[in-house]
Motif scaffolding. Structure first.
Motif, short mmCIF file in Angstrom:
data_model
loop_
_atom_site.label_atom_id
_atom_site.label_comp_id
_atom_site.label_asym_id
_atom_site.label_seq_id
_atom_site.Cartn_x
_atom_site.Cartn_y
_atom_site.Cartn_z
N ALA A 24 42.39 32.42 -6.59
CA ALA A 24 42.98 31.90 -5.90
C ALA A 24 43.92 31.54 -6.92
O ALA A 24 45.57 32.21 -7.04
N TYR A 25 44.37 31.33 -8.50
CA TYR A 25 44.33 31.71 -8.99
C TYR A 25 45.79 32.81 -9.81
O TYR A 25 46.91 32.97 -9.91
N HIS A 26 44.86 34.43 -9.46
CA HIS A 26 45.19 35.49 -9.49
C HIS A 26 46.06 35.93 -8.46
O HIS A 26 47.52 36.88 -8.43
N GLY A 27 45.70 35.44 -6.71
CA GLY A 27 46.47 35.74 -6.22
C GLY A 27 48.00 35.18 -6.14
O GLY A 27 49.22 35.79 -6.22
N ALA A 28 47.98 33.33 -6.85
CA ALA A 28 49.27 33.04 -6.62
C ALA A 28 50.52 33.93 -7.80
O ALA A 28 50.94 33.71 -7.95
N LEU A 29 49.42 34.02 -8.98
CA LEU A 29 49.95 35.22 -10.17
C LEU A 29 51.38 36.13 -9.17
O LEU A 29 51.96 36.72 -9.65
N HIS A 30 50.32 36.89 -7.42
CA HIS A 30 50.67 38.41 -6.82
C HIS A 30 51.68 37.57 -6.00
O HIS A 30 52.28 38.85 -5.51
N GLY A 31 51.89 36.64 -5.69
CA GLY A 31 52.75 35.81 -5.03
C GLY A 31 51.80 35.88 -3.69
O GLY A 31 52.84 35.46 -2.61
N LEU A 32 50.73 35.77 -3.66
CA LEU A 32 50.12 35.26 -2.07
C LEU A 32 50.33 34.12 -1.68
O LEU A 32 50.30 32.81 -2.87
N SER A 33 50.01 34.07 -1.00
CA SER A 33 50.38 32.36 -0.44
C SER A 33 48.36 31.93 -1.04
O SER A 33 47.53 33.26 -0.36
N ARG A 34 48.26 30.75 -0.28
CA ARG A 34 46.87 30.33 -0.97
C ARG A 34 45.38 30.48 -0.24
O ARG A 34 45.05 30.59 0.48
N ILE B 160 35.85 42.91 -10.34
CA ILE B 160 36.28 44.21 -10.39
C ILE B 160 37.02 43.68 -8.33
O ILE B 160 38.44 43.70 -8.01
N ALA B 161 36.27 42.85 -8.63
CA ALA B 161 36.79 42.23 -6.89
C ALA B 161 38.26 41.21 -7.20
O ALA B 161 39.22 41.53 -5.70
N ARG B 162 38.62 40.07 -7.92
CA ARG B 162 39.61 40.19 -8.10
C ARG B 162 41.32 40.71 -8.66
O ARG B 162 42.12 41.29 -7.92
N ALA B 163 40.61 42.32 -9.34
CA ALA B 163 41.57 43.53 -9.78
C ALA B 163 42.50 43.98 -8.15
O ALA B 163 43.32 44.73 -8.11
N LEU B 164 41.33 43.65 -7.04
CA LEU B 164 41.79 43.82 -5.78
C LEU B 164 42.38 42.84 -4.81
O LEU B 164 43.11 43.72 -4.08
N LEU B 165 42.09 42.27 -5.32
CA LEU B 165 42.86 41.40 -4.41
C LEU B 165 44.31 41.61 -3.53
O LEU B 165 44.93 41.30 -2.56
N HIS B 166 44.86 42.00 -4.70
CA HIS B 166 47.03 41.99 -4.08
C HIS B 166 46.73 43.66 -3.90
O HIS B 166 48.18 43.99 -3.14
N ARG B 167 45.71 44.41 -3.42
CA ARG B 167 45.69 45.48 -3.06
C ARG B 167 46.23 46.33 -3.15
O ARG B 167 47.14 47.19 -3.45
N PRO B 168 46.06 46.98 -5.18
CA PRO B 168 47.10 48.00 -5.58
C PRO B 168 46.66 49.06 -5.02
O PRO B 168 45.69 49.69 -4.00
#
Length: 238
Positions: free
Chosen positions: A98-108, A145-153
């Motif tokens: 969730a923290y990584h998602g917030a850094l990349h501007g994703l909603s909760r 790795i899952a976290r690194a892919l969260l923002h769909r790079p």
């Protein structure tokens, strides 16, 4: 468009030259291995390619966007797994995601949904409420790795992610990341382990800060074998 283009990259620390006129590219949807012994300059190259600090000479572009001139657009297309673990051990898996998602501007809600998808690919969605401290080394790497892919790079850079893992965990990580390339992800996989290279991989051998080989791994030494060729090129064991 090339996923990663590194042109004439040079960098030093004081009087020590870590990288000298390095050229490297990763094509879309490909799995490229950056292979070199410890101290070859791999981690320095990755630090520059991920924007941790600026290169003294040369240019780095991610899908055409220069890290120096357009860092926001360049790094938005990049996912990274560093050599040193970066998960917060006292947060749960879900909280780290969730923290990584917030850094990349994703909603909760969006971050939660994507976390379920990425963790599910590794079969560890049932551990999302567990604190990272309770996970094994192999599970922690899967989460990273899952976290690194969260923002769909579009490009994933992985630095020595399997160091310290047992054979089964290492093979699982490699197999999973390779499968992502079939879905269009581009990968630069940095390692010093010869056993992680397959004949079909794009292989770049880095030694003493310079590129000593760049081509298909199976073409390096079809008669000599990869290990013998690597030792000949680098002058010692990996």
């Amino acid at each position: 468009m090339t996923a990663l283009a590194i042109d004439n990259l040079s960098h030093g620390f004081g009087t020590r030259r870590a990288l000298s006129e390095v050229n490297l590219s990763v094509e879309p949807g490909s799995f490229a291995v950056l292979l070199g012994p410890n101290g070859a300059g791999k981690t320095t190259l990755i630090a520059l390619a991920t924007g941790l600090y600026n290169a003294q000479h040369g240019d780095i572009r991610i899908f055409g966007h220069s890290i120096r001139r357009d860092p926001i657009r360049a790094l938005a297309r990049l996912g990274v797994v560093f050599q040193m673990p970066t998960l917060d051990l006292d947060l749960t898996v879900g909280q780290n995601m969730a923290y990584h998602g917030a850094l990349h501007g994703l909603s909760r809600g969006e971050a939660r949904e994507r976390a379920g998808e990425e963790l599910g690919r590794f079969g560890i969605n049932d551990r999302r409420d567990d604190k990272v401290r309770s996970l094994s080394g192999g599970l922690r790497r899967r989460v990273e790795i899952a976290r690194a892919l969260l923002h769909r790079p579009k490009l994933l850079i992985v630095d020595e992610a399997t160091a310290g893992l047992d054979i089964a965990a290492r093979q699982l990580l490699l197999s999973h990341v390779r499968s992502l390339c079939r879905g269009g992800l581009s990968v630069l996989w940095a390692t010093h382990m010869l056993g992680e290279v397959e004949p079909s991989d794009r292989l770049v051998i880095l030694h003493q800060g310079t590129v000593r080989w760049d081509g298909r791994a199976g073409d390096l030494a079809p008669n000599e074998g990869l290990e013998a060729a690597f030792l000949r090129i680098t002058g010692g064991p990996s």
